[in-house]
Design a protein around this motif. Structure first.
Motif, mmCIF file in Angstrom:
data_model
loop_
_atom_site.group_PDB
_atom_site.id
_atom_site.type_symbol
_atom_site.label_atom_id
_atom_site.label_comp_id
_atom_site.label_asym_id
_atom_site.label_seq_id
_atom_site.Cartn_x
_atom_site.Cartn_y
_atom_site.Cartn_z
ATOM 1 N N ALA A 1 52.587 -36.610 61.105
ATOM 2 C CA ALA A 1 51.988 -35.419 60.555
ATOM 3 C C ALA A 1 50.645 -35.110 60.508
ATOM 4 N N LEU A 2 49.807 -36.308 61.079
ATOM 5 C CA LEU A 2 48.333 -35.992 61.067
ATOM 6 C C LEU A 2 48.102 -35.187 62.262
ATOM 7 N N PRO A 3 46.729 -34.406 62.120
ATOM 8 C CA PRO A 3 46.088 -33.764 63.289
ATOM 9 C C PRO A 3 45.737 -34.390 64.127
ATOM 10 N N GLU A 4 45.697 -34.098 65.500
ATOM 11 C CA GLU A 4 45.295 -34.876 66.489
ATOM 12 C C GLU A 4 43.898 -34.722 66.966
ATOM 13 N N THR A 5 43.043 -33.818 66.394
ATOM 14 C CA THR A 5 41.828 -33.575 66.836
ATOM 15 C C THR A 5 41.025 -33.192 65.937
ATOM 16 N N VAL A 6 39.624 -33.423 66.151
ATOM 17 C CA VAL A 6 38.745 -33.031 65.231
ATOM 18 C C VAL A 6 38.688 -31.242 64.910
ATOM 19 N N SER A 7 38.922 -30.774 65.904
ATOM 20 C CA SER A 7 38.814 -29.158 65.744
ATOM 21 C C SER A 7 40.059 -28.749 64.951
ATOM 22 N N THR A 8 41.018 -29.418 64.901
ATOM 23 C CA THR A 8 42.376 -29.112 64.087
ATOM 24 C C THR A 8 41.867 -29.773 62.494
ATOM 25 N N LEU A 9 41.102 -30.817 62.430
ATOM 26 C CA LEU A 9 40.652 -30.891 61.173
ATOM 27 C C LEU A 9 39.585 -29.926 60.544
ATOM 28 N N LEU A 10 38.891 -29.334 61.252
ATOM 29 C CA LEU A 10 37.726 -28.427 61.214
ATOM 30 C C LEU A 10 38.463 -27.141 60.656
ATOM 31 N N LEU A 11 39.444 -26.824 61.283
ATOM 32 C CA LEU A 11 40.494 -25.798 60.824
ATOM 33 C C LEU A 11 40.962 -25.894 59.265
ATOM 34 N N LEU A 12 41.207 -27.318 59.031
ATOM 35 C CA LEU A 12 41.904 -27.332 57.593
ATOM 36 C C LEU A 12 40.439 -27.602 56.778
ATOM 37 N N LEU A 13 39.395 -27.815 57.036
ATOM 38 C CA LEU A 13 38.112 -27.887 56.242
ATOM 39 C C LEU A 13 38.076 -26.641 55.263
ATOM 40 N N PRO A 14 38.047 -25.485 55.572
ATOM 41 C CA PRO A 14 38.059 -24.513 54.339
ATOM 42 C C PRO A 14 38.875 -24.546 53.284
ATOM 43 N N ASP A 15 40.161 -24.859 53.678
ATOM 44 C CA ASP A 15 41.261 -25.054 52.366
ATOM 45 C C ASP A 15 40.789 -26.242 51.630
ATOM 46 N N LEU A 16 40.718 -27.455 52.115
ATOM 47 C CA LEU A 16 40.200 -28.388 51.557
ATOM 48 C C LEU A 16 38.969 -28.224 50.495
ATOM 49 N N GLU A 17 38.078 -27.547 51.069
ATOM 50 C CA GLU A 17 36.769 -27.474 50.383
ATOM 51 C C GLU A 17 36.954 -26.284 49.232
ATOM 52 N N ARG A 18 37.975 -25.400 49.254
ATOM 53 C CA ARG A 18 38.321 -24.567 48.378
ATOM 54 C C ARG A 18 39.125 -25.150 47.329
ATOM 55 N N ARG A 19 40.011 -26.264 47.576
ATOM 56 C CA ARG A 19 40.739 -27.072 46.727
ATOM 57 C C ARG A 19 39.896 -28.227 45.980
ATOM 58 N N ARG A 20 38.641 -28.587 46.577
ATOM 59 C CA ARG A 20 37.780 -29.459 46.026
ATOM 60 C C ARG A 20 37.036 -28.514 44.715
ATOM 61 N N ASP A 21 36.644 -27.374 45.423
ATOM 62 C CA ASP A 21 35.878 -26.537 44.325
ATOM 63 C C ASP A 21 36.573 -26.285 43.109
ATOM 64 N N GLU A 22 38.022 -26.081 43.474
ATOM 65 C CA GLU A 22 38.946 -25.813 42.266
ATOM 66 C C GLU A 22 39.087 -26.987 41.344
ATOM 67 N N LEU A 23 39.085 -28.039 41.694
ATOM 68 C CA LEU A 23 39.350 -29.412 41.128
ATOM 69 C C LEU A 23 37.968 -29.771 40.300
ATOM 70 N N LYS A 24 36.791 -29.387 40.905
ATOM 71 C CA LYS A 24 35.656 -29.633 40.209
ATOM 72 C C LYS A 24 35.372 -28.538 38.954
ATOM 73 N N LEU A 25 35.931 -27.445 39.260
ATOM 74 C CA LEU A 25 36.077 -26.407 38.074
ATOM 75 C C LEU A 25 36.868 -27.121 36.886
ATOM 76 N N GLU A 26 38.167 -27.431 37.347
ATOM 77 C CA GLU A 26 39.073 -27.867 36.314
ATOM 78 C C GLU A 26 38.691 -29.184 35.700
ATOM 79 N N ARG A 27 37.762 -29.959 36.288
ATOM 80 C CA ARG A 27 37.304 -31.137 35.873
ATOM 81 C C ARG A 27 36.081 -30.635 34.868
#
Length: 116
Positions: free
Chosen positions: A28-54
């Protein structure tokens, strides 16, 4: 558009290398850095939501701590607004029992506070 810093690229590269070297199943892991970079905006948004909740959680915890700290002070020296806030925070309800028949004078034993 996603802005990628050198530190982000390095962190993603290290994470990808670590994930590939770990012995667990990585189907289930991404194969390349470019795939990870595509996931980055969603992960950053989730991080910001968690910071707000904290932040909200910490604010609520601090308010609760300040209420309990005020109770330890001399209650009679507090301003009326603070007394009212403490009482409203501490009480769930107040039951007034019937006085009965006959002469009705004030009897404080008929008042029952229901504490939280």
């Amino acid at each position: 558009m996603v802005t990628v810093t050198l530190a982000t690229t390095f962190a993603l590269t290290v994470a990808l290398a670590f994930a590939r070297s770990a012995p667990a199943d990585h189907s289930a892991l991404p194969e390349t850095v470019s795939t990870l970079l595509l996931l980055l905006p969603d992960l950053e948004r989730r991080r910001d939501e968690l910071k707000l909740e904290r932040g909200r959680f910490n604010k609520a915890r601090q308010q609760a701590e300040s209420l309990s700290a005020d109770i330890g002070e001399d209650f009679h020296s507090l301003p009326i607004e603070r007394k009212r806030a403490l009482i409203l925070h501490s009480l769930s309800a107040v039951l007034i029992h019937p006085a009965g028949k006959g002469r009705r004078k004030f009897d404080p034993s008929l008042i029952e506070p229901i504490w939280r």
